[in-house]
Scaffold this motif. Structure first.
Motif, PDB file in Angstrom:
ATOM      1  N   GLU A   1       0.799  -1.227   0.000  1.00  0.00           N
ATOM      2  CA  GLU A   1       0.000   0.000   0.000  1.00  0.00           C
ATOM      3  C   GLU A   1       0.830   1.275   0.000  1.00  0.00           C
ATOM      4  O   GLU A   1       0.417   2.276  -0.567  1.00  0.00           O
ATOM      5  N   CYS A   2       2.004   1.273   0.615  1.00  0.00           N
ATOM      6  CA  CYS A   2       2.810   2.496   0.675  1.00  0.00           C
ATOM      7  C   CYS A   2       3.772   2.608  -0.500  1.00  0.00           C
ATOM      8  O   CYS A   2       4.535   3.574  -0.579  1.00  0.00           O
ATOM      9  N   GLY A   3       3.773   1.634  -1.384  1.00  0.00           N
ATOM     10  CA  GLY A   3       4.628   1.695  -2.564  1.00  0.00           C
ATOM     11  C   GLY A   3       6.107   1.481  -2.306  1.00  0.00           C
ATOM     12  O   GLY A   3       6.933   1.799  -3.139  1.00  0.00           O
ATOM     13  N   GLY A   4       6.438   0.959  -1.152  1.00  0.00           N
ATOM     14  CA  GLY A   4       7.843   0.659  -0.872  1.00  0.00           C
ATOM     15  C   GLY A   4       8.540   1.657   0.013  1.00  0.00           C
ATOM     16  O   GLY A   4       9.764   1.659   0.107  1.00  0.00           O
ATOM     17  N   ALA A   5       7.787   2.505   0.702  1.00  0.00           N
ATOM     18  CA  ALA A   5       8.371   3.544   1.549  1.00  0.00           C
ATOM     19  C   ALA A   5       8.619   3.085   2.988  1.00  0.00           C
ATOM     20  O   ALA A   5       8.991   3.891   3.832  1.00  0.00           O
ATOM     21  N   CYS A   6       8.415   1.807   3.260  1.00  0.00           N
ATOM     22  CA  CYS A   6       8.560   1.266   4.616  1.00  0.00           C
ATOM     23  C   CYS A   6       7.660   2.022   5.594  1.00  0.00           C
ATOM     24  O   CYS A   6       8.058   2.377   6.696  1.00  0.00           O
ATOM     25  N   ALA A   7       6.429   2.292   5.128  1.00  0.00           N
ATOM     26  CA  ALA A   7       5.478   3.043   5.944  1.00  0.00           C
ATOM     27  C   ALA A   7       4.211   2.243   6.212  1.00  0.00           C
ATOM     28  O   ALA A   7       3.219   2.788   6.672  1.00  0.00           O
ATOM     29  N   CYS A   8       4.224   0.970   5.880  1.00  0.00           N
ATOM     30  CA  CYS A   8       3.097   0.091   6.192  1.00  0.00           C
ATOM     31  C   CYS A   8       3.675  -1.308   6.374  1.00  0.00           C
ATOM     32  O   CYS A   8       4.882  -1.475   6.342  1.00  0.00           O
ATOM     33  N   ALA A   9       2.861  -2.286   6.547  1.00  0.00           N
ATOM     34  CA  ALA A   9       3.359  -3.660   6.687  1.00  0.00           C
ATOM     35  C   ALA A   9       2.618  -4.583   5.731  1.00  0.00           C
ATOM     36  O   ALA A   9       2.413  -5.751   6.028  1.00  0.00           O
ATOM     37  N   THR A  10       2.237  -4.061   4.572  1.00  0.00           N
ATOM     38  CA  THR A  10       1.416  -4.843   3.647  1.00  0.00           C
ATOM     39  C   THR A  10       2.223  -5.537   2.552  1.00  0.00           C
ATOM     40  O   THR A  10       1.659  -6.014   1.568  1.00  0.00           O
ATOM     41  N   CYS A  11       3.530  -5.613   2.743  1.00  0.00           N
ATOM     42  CA  CYS A  11       4.378  -6.394   1.838  1.00  0.00           C
ATOM     43  C   CYS A  11       5.178  -7.406   2.654  1.00  0.00           C
ATOM     44  O   CYS A  11       6.223  -7.874   2.228  1.00  0.00           O
ATOM     45  N   HIS A  12       4.643  -7.764   3.809  1.00  0.00           N
ATOM     46  CA  HIS A  12       5.276  -8.693   4.738  1.00  0.00           C
ATOM     47  C   HIS A  12       5.479 -10.056   4.072  1.00  0.00           C
ATOM     48  O   HIS A  12       4.591 -10.569   3.398  1.00  0.00           O
ATOM     49  N   VAL A  13       6.664 -10.627   4.251  1.00  0.00           N
ATOM     50  CA  VAL A  13       6.965 -11.984   3.778  1.00  0.00           C
ATOM     51  C   VAL A  13       7.776 -12.713   4.849  1.00  0.00           C
ATOM     52  O   VAL A  13       8.319 -12.089   5.762  1.00  0.00           O
ATOM     53  N   TYR A  14       7.833 -14.014   4.694  1.00  0.00           N
ATOM     54  CA  TYR A  14       8.722 -14.840   5.503  1.00  0.00           C
ATOM     55  C   TYR A  14       9.874 -15.268   4.606  1.00  0.00           C
ATOM     56  O   TYR A  14       9.658 -15.890   3.570  1.00  0.00           O
ATOM     57  N   VAL A  15      11.076 -14.921   4.992  1.00  0.00           N
ATOM     58  CA  VAL A  15      12.255 -15.363   4.250  1.00  0.00           C
ATOM     59  C   VAL A  15      12.450 -16.840   4.552  1.00  0.00           C
ATOM     60  O   VAL A  15      12.371 -17.267   5.704  1.00  0.00           O
ATOM     61  N   ASP A  16      12.669 -17.640   3.513  1.00  0.00           N
ATOM     62  CA  ASP A  16      12.905 -19.068   3.697  1.00  0.00           C
ATOM     63  C   ASP A  16      14.057 -19.253   4.679  1.00  0.00           C
ATOM     64  O   ASP A  16      15.047 -18.517   4.637  1.00  0.00           O
ATOM     65  N   GLU A  17      13.916 -20.216   5.583  1.00  0.00           N
ATOM     66  CA  GLU A  17      14.888 -20.420   6.655  1.00  0.00           C
ATOM     67  C   GLU A  17      16.324 -20.509   6.143  1.00  0.00           C
ATOM     68  O   GLU A  17      17.242 -19.968   6.758  1.00  0.00           O
ATOM     69  N   GLU A  18      16.549 -21.180   5.020  1.00  0.00           N
ATOM     70  CA  GLU A  18      17.925 -21.336   4.535  1.00  0.00           C
ATOM     71  C   GLU A  18      18.515 -20.017   4.032  1.00  0.00           C
ATOM     72  O   GLU A  18      19.722 -19.901   3.866  1.00  0.00           O
ATOM     73  N   TRP A  19      17.678 -19.006   3.804  1.00  0.00           N
ATOM     74  CA  TRP A  19      18.142 -17.697   3.334  1.00  0.00           C
ATOM     75  C   TRP A  19      18.157 -16.635   4.438  1.00  0.00           C
ATOM     76  O   TRP A  19      18.658 -15.528   4.223  1.00  0.00           O
ATOM     77  N   SER A  20      17.632 -16.954   5.578  1.00  0.00           N
ATOM     78  CA  SER A  20      17.467 -15.962   6.640  1.00  0.00           C
ATOM     79  C   SER A  20      18.768 -15.266   7.030  1.00  0.00           C
ATOM     80  O   SER A  20      18.828 -14.037   7.125  1.00  0.00           O
ATOM     81  N   ALA A  21      19.828 -16.011   7.238  1.00  0.00           N
ATOM     82  CA  ALA A  21      21.108 -15.408   7.640  1.00  0.00           C
ATOM     83  C   ALA A  21      21.694 -14.554   6.522  1.00  0.00           C
ATOM     84  O   ALA A  21      22.252 -13.485   6.782  1.00  0.00           O
ATOM     85  N   THR A  22      21.540 -14.997   5.287  1.00  0.00           N
ATOM     86  CA  THR A  22      22.085 -14.248   4.154  1.00  0.00           C
ATOM     87  C   THR A  22      21.353 -12.928   3.967  1.00  0.00           C
ATOM     88  O   THR A  22      21.975 -11.889   3.732  1.00  0.00           O
ATOM     89  N   VAL A  23      20.032 -12.956   4.079  1.00  0.00           N
ATOM     90  CA  VAL A  23      19.235 -11.730   3.920  1.00  0.00           C
ATOM     91  C   VAL A  23      19.500 -10.787   5.085  1.00  0.00           C
ATOM     92  O   VAL A  23      19.577  -9.577   4.911  1.00  0.00           O
ATOM     93  N   GLY A  24      19.636 -11.332   6.272  1.00  0.00           N
ATOM     94  CA  GLY A  24      19.934 -10.524   7.447  1.00  0.00           C
ATOM     95  C   GLY A  24      18.693 -10.054   8.183  1.00  0.00           C
ATOM     96  O   GLY A  24      17.561 -10.278   7.755  1.00  0.00           O
ATOM     97  N   ALA A  25      18.939  -9.382   9.272  1.00  0.00           N
ATOM     98  CA  ALA A  25      17.868  -8.889  10.140  1.00  0.00           C
ATOM     99  C   ALA A  25      17.366  -7.537   9.650  1.00  0.00           C
ATOM    100  O   ALA A  25      18.092  -6.803   8.973  1.00  0.00           O
ATOM    101  N   PRO A  26      16.132  -7.191  10.015  1.00  0.00           N
ATOM    102  CA  PRO A  26      15.601  -5.883   9.626  1.00  0.00           C
ATOM    103  C   PRO A  26      16.284  -4.740  10.368  1.00  0.00           C
ATOM    104  O   PRO A  26      16.739  -4.900  11.498  1.00  0.00           O
ATOM    105  N   GLU A  27      16.366  -3.594   9.689  1.00  0.00           N
ATOM    106  CA  GLU A  27      16.848  -2.358  10.330  1.00  0.00           C
ATOM    107  C   GLU A  27      15.769  -1.876  11.314  1.00  0.00           C
ATOM    108  O   GLU A  27      14.632  -2.358  11.290  1.00  0.00           O
ATOM    109  N   ALA A  28      16.083  -0.893  12.141  1.00  0.00           N
ATOM    110  CA  ALA A  28      15.181  -0.419  13.189  1.00  0.00           C
ATOM    111  C   ALA A  28      13.832   0.050  12.643  1.00  0.00           C
ATOM    112  O   ALA A  28      12.781  -0.294  13.200  1.00  0.00           O
TER     113      ALA A  28
END
Length: 106
Positions: A39-66
């Motif tokens: 809904e926010c078009g990628g501005a990190c101003a909503c949570a409507t593009c929420h996904v689960y990173v596949d477990e085997e990729w979690s460490a590579t993708v990393g943790a979210p910023e604040a």
């Protein structure tokens, strides 16, 4: 070109060759993947593009910023591998990335 797989809640798999620097959200929206509202078009101003990173990729993708972490507070059914797809930029290092779409968005 990195490859990206997005798995919808119903199990349907969407496979894409994507541009370096594009986000998972941009690719999902461009290809009409169900369940990614963005809904926010990628501005990190909503949570409507929420996904689960596949477990085997979690460490590579990393943790979210604040800021992303704050927005995830509004997401539905947050898990340890939850990320906002607008904050995951594709690169050669993420070639083969797999993410899963939750049952619904917040």
């Amino acid at each position: 070109m990195p490859k990206l797989t997005i798995i919808a809640f119903d199990g349907t798999q969407y496979h894409f060759d994507v541009q370096n620097g594009s986000t998972v959200m941009e690719n999902a929206v461009r290809n009409s993947v169900p369940g990614i509202e963005a809904e926010c078009g990628g501005a990190c101003a909503c949570a409507t593009c929420h996904v689960y990173v596949d477990e085997e990729w979690s460490a590579t993708v990393g943790a979210p910023e604040a800021m992303e972490e704050d927005m995830l507070d509004f997401a539905y059914d947050v898990k340890p591998t939850s990320r906002l797809s607008c904050q995951i930029k594709m690169s050669e290092g993420l070639d083969g990335l797999v993410v899963h779409v939750p049952e619904r968005q917040a």
